[in-house]
Design a protein around this motif. Structure first.
Motif, short mmCIF file in Angstrom:
data_model
loop_
_atom_site.label_atom_id
_atom_site.label_comp_id
_atom_site.label_asym_id
_atom_site.label_seq_id
_atom_site.Cartn_x
_atom_site.Cartn_y
_atom_site.Cartn_z
N LEU A 1 -18.21 26.42 45.69
CA LEU A 1 -16.75 26.27 45.75
C LEU A 1 -16.05 27.31 44.88
CD1 LEU A 1 -16.67 22.37 45.45
CD2 LEU A 1 -16.42 23.70 47.55
N GLY A 2 -16.70 28.42 44.64
CA GLY A 2 -16.10 29.47 43.83
C GLY A 2 -16.12 29.18 42.34
N LYS A 3 -16.87 28.14 41.93
CA LYS A 3 -16.92 27.76 40.51
C LYS A 3 -18.01 28.53 39.79
CE LYS A 3 -13.92 24.50 41.50
NZ LYS A 3 -12.49 24.61 41.13
N ASP A 4 -17.65 29.18 38.71
CA ASP A 4 -18.61 29.92 37.89
C ASP A 4 -19.19 28.97 36.85
OD1 ASP A 4 -19.98 31.56 36.13
OD2 ASP A 4 -18.47 33.14 36.14
N PRO A 5 -20.53 28.77 36.83
CA PRO A 5 -21.12 27.84 35.85
C PRO A 5 -20.81 28.21 34.40
CG PRO A 5 -22.81 29.16 36.96
CD PRO A 5 -21.54 29.35 37.72
N LYS A 6 -20.49 29.48 34.15
CA LYS A 6 -20.14 29.89 32.79
C LYS A 6 -18.85 29.22 32.31
CE LYS A 6 -22.30 34.51 32.89
NZ LYS A 6 -22.74 34.51 34.30
N ASN A 7 -18.02 28.76 33.25
CA ASN A 7 -16.75 28.12 32.88
C ASN A 7 -16.87 26.61 32.68
OD1 ASN A 7 -15.42 30.60 33.06
ND2 ASN A 7 -14.98 30.34 35.24
N SER A 8 -18.08 26.07 32.89
CA SER A 8 -18.31 24.65 32.67
C SER A 8 -18.62 24.38 31.21
CB SER A 8 -19.48 24.16 33.54
OG SER A 8 -19.19 24.24 34.91
N MET B 1 -13.88 30.12 54.95
CA MET B 1 -14.33 30.32 53.56
C MET B 1 -15.57 29.47 53.25
SD MET B 1 -12.22 29.84 50.02
CE MET B 1 -13.04 29.99 48.44
N GLY B 2 -15.66 28.26 53.80
CA GLY B 2 -16.79 27.39 53.53
C GLY B 2 -16.83 26.93 52.09
N ILE B 3 -17.99 26.50 51.66
CA ILE B 3 -18.12 25.97 50.29
C ILE B 3 -18.67 27.02 49.32
CG2 ILE B 3 -18.40 23.61 51.12
CD1 ILE B 3 -21.40 23.92 50.60
N ASN B 4 -18.96 28.21 49.82
CA ASN B 4 -19.32 29.34 48.95
C ASN B 4 -20.51 29.01 48.05
OD1 ASN B 4 -18.99 31.95 48.08
ND2 ASN B 4 -17.39 31.48 46.58
#
Length: 273
Positions: A59-66, A1-4
């Motif tokens: 890491l699969g993190k969507d910046p919209k959720n920050s 998967m890696g760090i995406n």
């Protein structure tokens, strides 16, 4: 998967902020940013945080959720007052905190910095007054057994008084009658690992106070952990972990009306006369 590691080329403005802010310099740039060596990624997400347009995800993190910087409106003078008003609480109500509040405390504590961004601090929390009281009773029974060995170091002799107060007077000097405790632990052998656990509890304490939750650092509790290995087993703390510190917390049964007035810590600012 890696760090995406992904870049939305429609949003990227080529500012290279992610390249220059990466603490391990593993982001390159060729028209758009790219990952040069993901094996050395700290997973700190600085690249996600520093991107002004939200073009970068990792890491699969969507910046919209920050949480956006525009959403934070913290007055420094009010924060200073809040810090100065914090008091150690030694009287607690029996009221237990809700699961929602406990989870909010855990989430906020998860944002505490750690060495090399290891995030290895493990939190063990009692969810109820009964759970806390049962653990305290177990601790005192274990200490009674330990005393029979006549091997208590002089530096720990004060624990006899703590035990006496509990057995003879029903006085909880260790957790001060708090309905909850939190014990931090971390895998043995990590660099500056003990410091990480203290930083985590400091974040926990500040946020707890903002919720009206009082705290007390239990040095006595940590002393008991040092000589009673079965305490870790009772709380199901991972065997490979060493204890960081212990804190008791709950709704205060005391009200403070003003700050105290501390003198400044001894200090020296280099370069100033």
């Amino acid at each position: 998967m890696g760090i995406n590691f992904k870049i939305d080329e429609n949003l990227c403005i080529g500012c290279k902020k992610c390249v220059t802010d990466c603490p391990v310099s593993i982001i390159g740039f060729d028209k758009v940013p790219f990952m040069k060596d993901e094996t050395h990624c700290l997973k700190c997400q600085h690249c996600l945080a520093v991107c002004p347009t939200g073009a970068l995800s990792i890491l699969g993190k969507d910046p919209k959720n920050s949480i956006s910087a525009d959403m934070i409106n913290l007055d420094s003078s009010e924060l200073e007052k809040f810090i100065k008003f914090r008091r150690t609480v030694r009287k607690f109500k029996d009221n237990e905190l809700s699961e929602e509040t406990l989870n909010k405390l855990i989430e906020a504590t998860s944002y505490a910095p750690s060495g090399h961004n290891s995030k290895k601090t493990f939190l063990t929390i009692t969810a109820s007054k009964l759970e806390t009281d049962n653990f305290l009773a177990f601790m005192m029974r274990e200490f009674e057994i330990y005393l029979k060995s006549n091997t208590l170091p002089d530096a720990y002799s004060f624990l006899k008084y703590v035990h006496y107060q509990y057995k003879k007077k029903g006085d909880d000097v260790t957790f001060r009658g708090a309905p909850h405790i939190i014990v931090t632990s971390i895998p043995k052998g990590l660099t500056i690992s003990y410091v990480d656990t203290i930083i985590a509890l400091s974040y926990f304490e500040i946020y707890a106070n903002s919720l009206g939750v009082g705290t007390v650092w239990s040095g006595i509790g940590r002393y008991f952990f040092e000589i009673l290995p079965n305490l870790k087993d009772y709380l199901k703390i991972p065997e490979e972990n060493s204890i960081g510190y212990v804190m008791a917390f709950g709704i205060p049964d005391v009200r403070y009306y003003r700050t105290v007035q501390h003198e400044k810590l001894n200090h020296k600012i280099l370069g100033l006369k």
